[in-house]
Design a protein around this motif. Structure first.
Motif, PDB file in Angstrom:
ATOM      1  N   THR A 102      14.057  33.237   6.706  1.00 14.94           N
ATOM      2  CA  THR A 102      15.193  33.311   7.631  1.00 14.94           C
ATOM      3  C   THR A 102      16.400  33.950   6.946  1.00 14.94           C
ATOM      4  OG1 THR A 102      14.403  31.367   8.804  1.00 14.94           O
ATOM      5  CG2 THR A 102      16.724  31.930   9.121  1.00 14.94           C
ATOM      6  N   GLN A 103      16.667  33.502   5.727  1.00 14.62           N
ATOM      7  CA  GLN A 103      17.796  34.088   4.977  1.00 14.62           C
ATOM      8  C   GLN A 103      17.581  35.566   4.703  1.00 14.62           C
ATOM      9  OE1 GLN A 103      18.563  32.035   1.265  1.00 14.62           O
ATOM     10  NE2 GLN A 103      18.698  30.059   2.335  1.00 14.62           N
ATOM     11  N   THR A 106      17.976  37.636   7.884  1.00 12.23           N
ATOM     12  CA  THR A 106      19.388  37.650   8.276  1.00 12.23           C
ATOM     13  C   THR A 106      20.179  38.598   7.385  1.00 12.23           C
ATOM     14  OG1 THR A 106      19.169  35.358   8.993  1.00 12.23           O
ATOM     15  CG2 THR A 106      21.406  36.175   8.674  1.00 12.23           C
ATOM     16  N   ASN A 110      21.917  41.998   8.655  1.00 14.94           N
ATOM     17  CA  ASN A 110      23.381  42.079   8.506  1.00 14.94           C
ATOM     18  C   ASN A 110      23.775  43.295   7.690  1.00 14.94           C
ATOM     19  OD1 ASN A 110      24.221  39.853   9.944  1.00 14.94           O
ATOM     20  ND2 ASN A 110      24.116  38.463   8.189  1.00 14.94           N
ATOM     21  N   LEU A 152      15.541  35.510  16.260  1.00 10.33           N
ATOM     22  CA  LEU A 152      16.411  35.602  15.077  1.00 10.33           C
ATOM     23  C   LEU A 152      16.837  37.053  14.842  1.00 10.33           C
ATOM     24  CD1 LEU A 152      17.627  34.450  12.391  1.00 10.33           C
ATOM     25  CD2 LEU A 152      15.401  34.952  11.335  1.00 10.33           C
ATOM     26  N   THR A 156      20.718  38.297  15.284  1.00  9.63           N
ATOM     27  CA  THR A 156      21.404  38.779  14.079  1.00  9.63           C
ATOM     28  C   THR A 156      21.869  40.220  14.268  1.00  9.63           C
ATOM     29  OG1 THR A 156      19.928  37.337  12.820  1.00  9.63           O
ATOM     30  CG2 THR A 156      21.196  38.949  11.568  1.00  9.63           C
TER      31      THR A 156
END
Ligand code: XIL
Length: 311
Positions: A102-103, A106, A110, A152, A156
Motif C-alpha cells: 500500500t505504501q 501510494t 504520488n 487505492l 491516490t
C-alpha cells in the motif's frame, strides 16, 4: 474534443532518428508526430521500471523529455501507466505484505503523477488487470491487496493530479466476451463505491481482417457512462504482407475510426507508433508485420488514407 494521437518513444525525442531517412528528406517519426497528431503517449518512459527502478529512487529523464516535447509543441500528453504487472521491477513483485505494498503504490503514484501534475490530460491508472477469462490477473497487486488495489490506485491518482482524467486500460476488449463483460462490471462496482474513475481505454491491438464488431464493444464500454478512448491502436497483418491485405487494413482502420467518431463518449484514438519500421509488433508477434499508418520508409500507407478519409 477528438484527438488523434501516437505513441512517442524517448529515443525519438532525443533525436535518434535514422540518418539515412533524414538525408533523403523524407518525413521522420518526430516530424510526422508534430504535424499529424494532437497528442502523444510515452511508449515506455513512464512505466514503473523506468521511473522507480529501486524503491524510492525515481528517474524522470526520459519521461521529462517526452513531457517537455509535448508541452513545447502544444500536444496533449497521455500518462502511461501507473500500476501494471509488466515492466514492473522485481522489488515490487516480491512484496508480500499489505502495508508495504500500500505504501509503495501510494508513493509511486504520488511521485509520478505528482511530477506531471497539470501536464497530463489522462492517466492509464491501471493497465491490463483482468485475464481473458474475465478473472483478475494474478499480479502482485491482486495477490496481496485483492480488488482494493484498484480503488487505492484511482484514489491516490486523483489526489496527486486532480484535473487528469483517470482511466482503466486493457487489451482484448474487442474480441472477448467474459473480459469485456467483467470489465464493465468492475467499472460499475468502482463507480458504486465512489472511486474516482473517468474513462476506460481499449488498447485495440488488432489483426487485419479479424475485427469483431468493434462498434458494439465501444458501445458496451460507453454503457458505463465513462469516457472511452482507443489507446494503443495498431492493426497487424499476418505475413506475408500483400496488396489485398493492405487494402483490408485500409478498411479496418476506417472501421475503427468511424466507430470512435460515432460513439459520442469516444474521445480519441492513439496509434501505437508511427512507422512500420519501429513497432513493438516486430518483437512481440514475429508472424505479423506492417501494423501502422506509415511504411518502413515513412511513406503514407493506404491505412493512412483509410483513417484520414474516415475522419
Ligand atoms: C510495449 C512497448 O511498445 C514496447 O516497446 C515494450 O518493449 C513493451 O511494451 N500494452 C501496453 C503497452 O500497455 O505498454 C505495451 O507497450 C504494448 C502492450
Amino acid at each position: 474534443a477528438f484527438v488523434l494521437a501516437a505513441v512517442l518513444s524517448a529515443s525519438s525525442v532525443h533525436g535518434a532518428l535514422d540518418a539515412k531517412i533524414k538525408a533523403k528528406g523524407k518525413k521522420s517519426r518526430i516530424s510526422i508526430l508534430n504535424t499529424e497528431f494532437g497528442a502523444v503517449t510515452p511508449e515506455n518512459a513512464m512505466k514503473w521500471d523506468a521511473t522507480e527502478p529501486n524503491r524510492g529512487q525515481f528517474n524522470f529523464g526520459n519521461a521529462d523529455s517526452v513531457a517537455n516535447w509535448a508541452s513545447s509543441r502544444g500536444k496533449f500528453l497521455r500518462g502511461h501507466t501507473l500500476v501494471w504487472h509488466s515492466q514492473l521491477p522485481g522489488w515490487v513483485s516480491n512484496i508480500n505484505d499489505k502495508n508495504t505494498l500500500t505504501q509503495v503504490i501510494t508513493n509511486h503514484i504520488n511521485t509520478v503523477a505528482g511530477r506531471f501534475k497539470g501536464k497530463v490530460y489522462a492517466w492509464d491508472v491501471v493497465n491490463e488487470i483482468l485475464e481473458d477469462n474475465g478473472n483478475f490477473r494474478n499480479s502482485v497487486f491482486y495477490r496481496v491487496l485483492g480488488e482494493d488495489f484498484v480503488d487505492l490506485a484511482f484514489r491516490t491518482a486523483r489526489a496527486a493530479d486532480p484535473n487528469a482524467k483517470l482511466y482503466l486500460n486493457d487489451y482484448n476488449l474487442d474480441y472477448n466476451g467474459p473480459k469485456i463483460n467483467n470489465t464493465v462490471a468492475l467499472i460499475n462496482r468502482l463507480k458504486a463505491r465512489g472511486t474516482p474513475i473517468d474513462g476506460v481505454g481499449t488498447q485495440a491491438h488488432l489483426i487485419v481482417g479479424n475485427l469483431a464488431p468493434f462498434d458494439e464493444t465501444l458501445k458496451l464500454l460507453a454503457s458505463t457512462g465513462l469516457d472511452v478512448a482507443i489507446t494503443e491502436l495498431d492493426i497487424r497483418i499476418a505475413k506475408p504482407v500483400d496488396s489485398a491485405k493492405l487494402a483490408q487494413q485500409q478498411k479496418d482502420y476506417a472501421t475503427v475510426t468511424t466507430s470512435c467518431l460515432t460513439t459520442p463518449q469516444c474521445v480519441g484514438i492513439t496509434i501505437w507508433g508511427v512507422s512500420d519500421r519501429n513497432s513493438w509488433v516486430d518483437g512481440t508477434f514475429p508472424n505479423y508485420d506492417a501494423p501502422l499508418l506509415w511504411d518502413d520508409n515513412f511513406n503514407k500507407k493506404s491505412a493512412y488514407t483509410g483513417t484520414d478519409n474516415a475522419l
